[in-house]
Every structure is written in C-alpha cells, then in structure tokens.
Design a protein around this motif. Structure first.
Motif, PDB file in Angstrom:
ATOM      1  N   PRO A  96       0.845  -1.196   0.000  1.00  0.00           N
ATOM      2  CA  PRO A  96       0.000   0.000   0.000  1.00  0.00           C
ATOM      3  C   PRO A  96       0.879   1.245   0.000  1.00  0.00           C
ATOM      4  CG  PRO A  96       0.188  -0.837   2.215  1.00  0.00           C
ATOM      5  CD  PRO A  96       0.933  -1.815   1.340  1.00  0.00           C
ATOM      6  N   PRO A  97       0.297   2.425  -0.220  1.00  0.00           N
ATOM      7  CA  PRO A  97       1.099   3.655  -0.110  1.00  0.00           C
ATOM      8  C   PRO A  97       1.805   3.716   1.247  1.00  0.00           C
ATOM      9  CG  PRO A  97      -1.008   4.142  -1.116  1.00  0.00           C
ATOM     10  CD  PRO A  97      -1.082   2.710  -0.664  1.00  0.00           C
ATOM     11  N   GLY A  98       3.098   3.975   1.196  1.00  0.00           N
ATOM     12  CA  GLY A  98       3.896   3.998   2.411  1.00  0.00           C
ATOM     13  C   GLY A  98       4.276   2.630   2.937  1.00  0.00           C
ATOM     14  N   GLY A  99       3.955   1.575   2.183  1.00  0.00           N
ATOM     15  CA  GLY A  99       4.193   0.215   2.647  1.00  0.00           C
ATOM     16  C   GLY A  99       5.661  -0.186   2.593  1.00  0.00           C
ATOM     17  N   GLN A 100       6.021  -1.112   3.484  1.00  0.00           N
ATOM     18  CA  GLN A 100       7.375  -1.641   3.554  1.00  0.00           C
ATOM     19  C   GLN A 100       7.321  -3.146   3.753  1.00  0.00           C
ATOM     20  OE1 GLN A 100      10.037   0.421   6.257  1.00  0.00           O
ATOM     21  NE2 GLN A 100       8.785   2.293   6.176  1.00  0.00           N
ATOM     22  N   HIS A 101       8.369  -3.818   3.312  1.00  0.00           N
ATOM     23  CA  HIS A 101       8.453  -5.271   3.497  1.00  0.00           C
ATOM     24  C   HIS A 101       9.920  -5.663   3.505  1.00  0.00           C
ATOM     25  CE1 HIS A 101       7.528  -9.530   3.273  1.00  0.00           C
ATOM     26  NE2 HIS A 101       8.346  -9.648   2.229  1.00  0.00           N
ATOM     27  N   ALA A 102      10.295  -6.567   4.404  1.00  0.00           N
ATOM     28  CA  ALA A 102      11.659  -7.085   4.462  1.00  0.00           C
ATOM     29  C   ALA A 102      11.619  -8.602   4.386  1.00  0.00           C
ATOM     30  CB  ALA A 102      12.354  -6.630   5.746  1.00  0.00           C
ATOM     31  N   TYR A 103      12.609  -9.176   3.726  1.00  0.00           N
ATOM     32  CA  TYR A 103      12.684 -10.636   3.649  1.00  0.00           C
ATOM     33  C   TYR A 103      14.138 -11.066   3.526  1.00  0.00           C
ATOM     34  CZ  TYR A 103      13.480 -10.715  -1.465  1.00  0.00           C
ATOM     35  OH  TYR A 103      14.011 -10.559  -2.727  1.00  0.00           O
ATOM     36  N   ASP A 104      14.384 -12.316   3.902  1.00  0.00           N
ATOM     37  CA  ASP A 104      15.710 -12.912   3.769  1.00  0.00           C
ATOM     38  C   ASP A 104      15.759 -13.703   2.463  1.00  0.00           C
ATOM     39  OD1 ASP A 104      16.782 -12.018   6.268  1.00  0.00           O
ATOM     40  OD2 ASP A 104      15.509 -13.514   7.260  1.00  0.00           O
ATOM     41  N   THR A 105      16.830 -13.532   1.715  1.00  0.00           N
ATOM     42  CA  THR A 105      16.932 -14.211   0.415  1.00  0.00           C
ATOM     43  C   THR A 105      17.260 -15.689   0.556  1.00  0.00           C
ATOM     44  OG1 THR A 105      19.271 -13.579   0.210  1.00  0.00           O
ATOM     45  CG2 THR A 105      17.625 -12.093  -0.751  1.00  0.00           C
ATOM     46  N   GLY A 106      17.826 -16.090   1.705  1.00  0.00           N
ATOM     47  CA  GLY A 106      18.113 -17.501   1.926  1.00  0.00           C
ATOM     48  C   GLY A 106      19.115 -18.041   0.922  1.00  0.00           C
ATOM     49  N   ASP A 107      18.809 -19.207   0.357  1.00  0.00           N
ATOM     50  CA  ASP A 107      19.746 -19.863  -0.560  1.00  0.00           C
ATOM     51  C   ASP A 107      19.483 -19.515  -2.023  1.00  0.00           C
ATOM     52  OD1 ASP A 107      17.392 -21.221  -1.053  1.00  0.00           O
ATOM     53  OD2 ASP A 107      18.160 -23.210  -0.537  1.00  0.00           O
ATOM     54  N   SER A 108      18.753 -18.409  -2.269  1.00  0.00           N
ATOM     55  CA  SER A 108      18.369 -18.045  -3.633  1.00  0.00           C
ATOM     56  C   SER A 108      18.819 -16.633  -3.993  1.00  0.00           C
ATOM     57  CB  SER A 108      16.850 -18.143  -3.813  1.00  0.00           C
ATOM     58  OG  SER A 108      16.398 -19.473  -3.655  1.00  0.00           O
ATOM     59  N   GLU A 109      19.109 -16.427  -5.268  1.00  0.00           N
ATOM     60  CA  GLU A 109      19.300 -15.098  -5.829  1.00  0.00           C
ATOM     61  C   GLU A 109      17.947 -14.617  -6.346  1.00  0.00           C
ATOM     62  OE1 GLU A 109      22.006 -15.435  -9.147  1.00  0.00           O
ATOM     63  OE2 GLU A 109      20.899 -17.097 -10.035  1.00  0.00           O
ATOM     64  N   TRP A 110      17.740 -13.273  -6.352  1.00  0.00           N
ATOM     65  CA  TRP A 110      16.443 -12.715  -6.703  1.00  0.00           C
ATOM     66  C   TRP A 110      16.602 -11.463  -7.565  1.00  0.00           C
ATOM     67  CZ3 TRP A 110      11.968 -15.076  -4.705  1.00  0.00           C
ATOM     68  CH2 TRP A 110      12.188 -16.020  -3.699  1.00  0.00           C
ATOM     69  N   ILE A 111      15.645 -11.249  -8.447  1.00  0.00           N
ATOM     70  CA  ILE A 111      15.490  -9.968  -9.126  1.00  0.00           C
ATOM     71  C   ILE A 111      14.173  -9.363  -8.669  1.00  0.00           C
ATOM     72  CG2 ILE A 111      14.974  -8.852 -11.338  1.00  0.00           C
ATOM     73  CD1 ILE A 111      17.070 -10.600 -12.642  1.00  0.00           C
ATOM     74  N   VAL A 112      14.221  -8.112  -8.192  1.00  0.00           N
ATOM     75  CA  VAL A 112      13.037  -7.364  -7.798  1.00  0.00           C
ATOM     76  C   VAL A 112      12.584  -6.561  -9.019  1.00  0.00           C
ATOM     77  CG1 VAL A 112      12.068  -5.644  -6.232  1.00  0.00           C
ATOM     78  CG2 VAL A 112      13.843  -7.228  -5.423  1.00  0.00           C
ATOM     79  N   LEU A 113      11.372  -6.846  -9.513  1.00  0.00           N
ATOM     80  CA  LEU A 113      10.866  -6.277 -10.755  1.00  0.00           C
ATOM     81  C   LEU A 113       9.534  -5.584 -10.498  1.00  0.00           C
ATOM     82  CD1 LEU A 113      11.377  -6.454 -14.008  1.00  0.00           C
ATOM     83  CD2 LEU A 113       9.525  -8.138 -13.895  1.00  0.00           C
ATOM     84  N   PRO A 114       9.455  -4.262 -10.650  1.00  0.00           N
ATOM     85  CA  PRO A 114       8.150  -3.601 -10.481  1.00  0.00           C
ATOM     86  C   PRO A 114       7.160  -4.020 -11.575  1.00  0.00           C
ATOM     87  CG  PRO A 114       9.951  -2.024 -10.262  1.00  0.00           C
ATOM     88  CD  PRO A 114      10.538  -3.293 -10.818  1.00  0.00           C
ATOM     89  N   LEU A 115       5.980  -4.459 -11.158  1.00  0.00           N
ATOM     90  CA  LEU A 115       4.875  -4.697 -12.090  1.00  0.00           C
ATOM     91  C   LEU A 115       4.054  -3.424 -12.256  1.00  0.00           C
ATOM     92  CD1 LEU A 115       3.788  -8.206 -10.747  1.00  0.00           C
ATOM     93  CD2 LEU A 115       5.142  -7.739 -12.799  1.00  0.00           C
ATOM     94  N   SER A 116       3.849  -2.711 -11.156  1.00  0.00           N
ATOM     95  CA  SER A 116       3.228  -1.386 -11.178  1.00  0.00           C
ATOM     96  C   SER A 116       3.756  -0.610  -9.985  1.00  0.00           C
ATOM     97  CB  SER A 116       1.706  -1.480 -11.134  1.00  0.00           C
ATOM     98  OG  SER A 116       1.269  -2.026  -9.904  1.00  0.00           O
ATOM     99  N   GLY A 117       4.027   0.655 -10.190  1.00  0.00           N
ATOM    100  CA  GLY A 117       4.531   1.475  -9.108  1.00  0.00           C
ATOM    101  C   GLY A 117       6.042   1.486  -9.023  1.00  0.00           C
ATOM    102  N   SER A 118       6.565   2.259  -8.083  1.00  0.00           N
ATOM    103  CA  SER A 118       7.996   2.405  -7.862  1.00  0.00           C
ATOM    104  C   SER A 118       8.327   2.015  -6.434  1.00  0.00           C
ATOM    105  CB  SER A 118       8.431   3.847  -8.138  1.00  0.00           C
ATOM    106  OG  SER A 118       7.747   4.743  -7.276  1.00  0.00           O
ATOM    107  N   CYS A 119       9.619   1.793  -6.168  1.00  0.00           N
ATOM    108  CA  CYS A 119      10.027   1.391  -4.832  1.00  0.00           C
ATOM    109  C   CYS A 119      11.514   1.625  -4.642  1.00  0.00           C
ATOM    110  CB  CYS A 119       9.685  -0.077  -4.560  1.00  0.00           C
ATOM    111  SG  CYS A 119      10.684  -1.253  -5.498  1.00  0.00           S
ATOM    112  N   THR A 120      11.954   1.492  -3.409  1.00  0.00           N
ATOM    113  CA  THR A 120      13.372   1.421  -3.105  1.00  0.00           C
ATOM    114  C   THR A 120      13.681   0.019  -2.617  1.00  0.00           C
ATOM    115  OG1 THR A 120      13.040   2.202  -0.830  1.00  0.00           O
ATOM    116  CG2 THR A 120      13.535   3.869  -2.521  1.00  0.00           C
ATOM    117  N   VAL A 121      14.894  -0.451  -2.937  1.00  0.00           N
ATOM    118  CA  VAL A 121      15.356  -1.771  -2.524  1.00  0.00           C
ATOM    119  C   VAL A 121      16.668  -1.582  -1.777  1.00  0.00           C
ATOM    120  CG1 VAL A 121      16.061  -4.065  -3.296  1.00  0.00           C
ATOM    121  CG2 VAL A 121      14.272  -2.837  -4.541  1.00  0.00           C
ATOM    122  N   ALA A 122      16.693  -1.922  -0.500  1.00  0.00           N
ATOM    123  CA  ALA A 122      17.887  -1.784   0.318  1.00  0.00           C
ATOM    124  C   ALA A 122      18.472  -3.158   0.610  1.00  0.00           C
ATOM    125  CB  ALA A 122      17.559  -1.060   1.624  1.00  0.00           C
ATOM    126  N   VAL A 123      19.783  -3.320   0.323  1.00  0.00           N
ATOM    127  CA  VAL A 123      20.450  -4.594   0.538  1.00  0.00           C
ATOM    128  C   VAL A 123      21.955  -4.349   0.621  1.00  0.00           C
ATOM    129  CG1 VAL A 123      20.571  -5.075  -1.948  1.00  0.00           C
ATOM    130  CG2 VAL A 123      20.727  -6.972  -0.325  1.00  0.00           C
TER     131      VAL A 123
END
Length: 294
Positions: A40-67
């Motif tokens: 949602p507007p102003g929303g945040q989420h954190a997760y652990d990548t574990g044993d996988s590599e990931w690409i964060v891809l916006p489907l709609s909207g913009s975001c910041t990715v901190a790592v």
C-alpha cells in the motif's frame, strides 16, 4: 485436462504478504521461485533471500530496494503494458528491504544458487526488447534477466507481451532434459496479467502437453489476471491472448545445469511454423512499449 497443482488461479498461491508465493517446496522441484508483493502507499516489506538469488521487478509502481548497505531506487512503471521497467538484483544470504511511497505490485523472481554475486541495479535502458515471430504469432519479449544479458548464476527471467488475438509460446517447445548444445533442463513459472477492455476483465489460454519425460505435465487452462502455471516438464504452448485483450506473462526459469542457458526443442509436429515467419510482417501493434534510450 487441468492439473490443479500446475494451474494456480489468482489467490490460490497467496501466502502471508504475498499475492503469489511459489518456491521449490510448494512446487515440488529444485530451483525456481516467484513471489508477487503488493504494497500500500507507504508500505514496507523485508525478507531474507536464503539460498536463492532474486530480481526485484516492479509490475506497477515504484520502490526502493535496500540490501548490503546499498539502496536502489526503482522508477518502475504504471503497469506491465505501458513501459519497460528497471529492476534490482539481490544476492543469496542477504536481508532485503522494500519500501514504496505510493504503493505498487512487485515481482520477486528467484532461483536457488551456490555463489553470492554482488547486488546490482538494472536500468530500463539496458533491457533488450525483442520482437519474436510474425503475423498472428508476433509477440514482444523484454529480456531483462535473460542468459547472456544480465549476470545471474542460475536465474533466467523475461517478460512476454502478446497482442490480443495472437498466439505466443508457439510453436510448442520444451526444455526438460539436458542435451549439450541443444536443450537445457529448466523448471518454469508463467505468471499472467491480462489487460482489461473498458473495465471488462480479459482472459487467455495456456496449454502444456506431456513430452514423455518427467511428470507428464498436462494442462489446458483458462488463465486470468494474477494466475500462474507451473511447468516442470512438457511441451508448453501456445499461450493464447483472446481478441481485444493483450496478454502479459512473466517467465521465471532455473535448473541444475552448469551452464546458464535457454536452449529449447520445438515440438516436431509444429516446428515448421517458424519457416513461415520470414514471409509475414510483424504485428504493427508491436512493440506495445519500448525501453527508454540511455
């Protein structure tokens, strides 16, 4: 015949904060993952990548990715049909935080891997946009995470845009066995979004037929916005966009091979269709969107 474990209608694969949460354990395979996160507007989420590599891809909207002490600002896009987007690669064994001022939907495409590569930003201007096929087999492929385009260890991910009335993933093809120089062994996830017309939801169809290897995957599914189809093996295609409704699907692939490559084998009954493409023009509706210039 639709196998419920392979066709997952919208909401079926939801878990916790994710509208879609598919991983090796739930899919019953070894490598490929997909999550779709709605903030949602102003929303945040954190997760652990574990044993996988990931690409964060916006489907709609913009975001910041901190790592890893870095922050990537993703411009994103209004929706999947209107623009090619930028993205961020995040490595295994990391803590990742996403935040979106205005809200949006974000695909997390993942693959189990062994090496820890550096976190990186992928600008939209670097995404090759390919027009594949001609005539009513014309479609657009945004090769943001294709092998040979963006460095990952195992993950391969691309977007496909199919104009309404066209057939995509055709001729049917497979990649379910390792044959050096000819075919890769890759698990695949299809995630669909279908463009509405005057507020009316759209639909499409997806076929997967047994190749004689693996599980004998057999799917004939009506797919709608937010659906996923899991393809551990088999001939996949066509993906059919009904007239009046453009079809989008996100492909996520990974497998056990030492070489990160997308090598496919066409179905012998339909491979001839490729020979007809040079004599036809590409659908003039394509590209539906383009990558910005550098």
């Amino acid at each position: 015949m639709t196998t419920p474990s392979h066709h997952l209608p919208a909401g079926k694969a939801a878990d916790g904060p994710y509208a879609v949460d598919i991983g090796p354990e739930s899919a019953g395979w070894g490598y490929s993952s997909l999550r779709v996160l709605e903030l949602p507007p102003g929303g945040q989420h954190a997760y652990d990548t574990g044993d996988s590599e990931w690409i964060v891809l916006p489907l709609s909207g913009s975001c910041t990715v901190a790592v890893d002490g870095r922050t990537f600002r993703l411009t994103g896009r209004p929706d999947v049909f209107s623009a090619v987007t930028d993205f961020a690669y995040v490595p295994r064994d990391a803590r990742v935080s996403l935040a979106s001022r205005d809200g949006g939907r974000f695909a997390l495409t993942g693959a189990r891997c062994d090496r820890r590569l550096p976190a990186r930003y992928g600008p939209a201007s670097s995404v090759p946009v390919e027009l594949r096929g001609t005539g009513n087999c014309s479609r657009q492929v945004n090769n943001f995470g294709a092998a040979g385009v963006f460095a990952c260890e195992r993950l391969i991910a691309v977007e496909v845009l199919t104009p309404g009335g066209n057939w995509s993933s055709f001729p049917p093809h497979k990649h379910d066995e390792h044959r050096p120089g000819e075919e890769s062994e890759l698990e695949e996830i299809y995630y669909f979004e279908i463009a509405a017309h005057d507020g009316t939801p759209g639909l499409g169809y997806q076929r997967v037929s047994p190749s004689g290897r693996g599980r004998g995957t057999d799917v004939l599914a009506e797919v709608r916005h937010g659906d996923t189809v899991l393809i551990p093996d088999g001939w996949h295609g066509p993906s059919m966009a009904v007239p009046g409704h453009h079809m989008y699907y996100l492909n996520v692939m990974a497998g056990p091979g030492a070489e990160r490559a997308w090598l496919i084998c066409d179905h012998p009954d339909h491979a001839w269709i490729r020979d007809t493409w040079p004599g036809q023009p590409v659908d003039p509706r394509l590209p539906l969107c383009t990558a910005p210039s550098q």
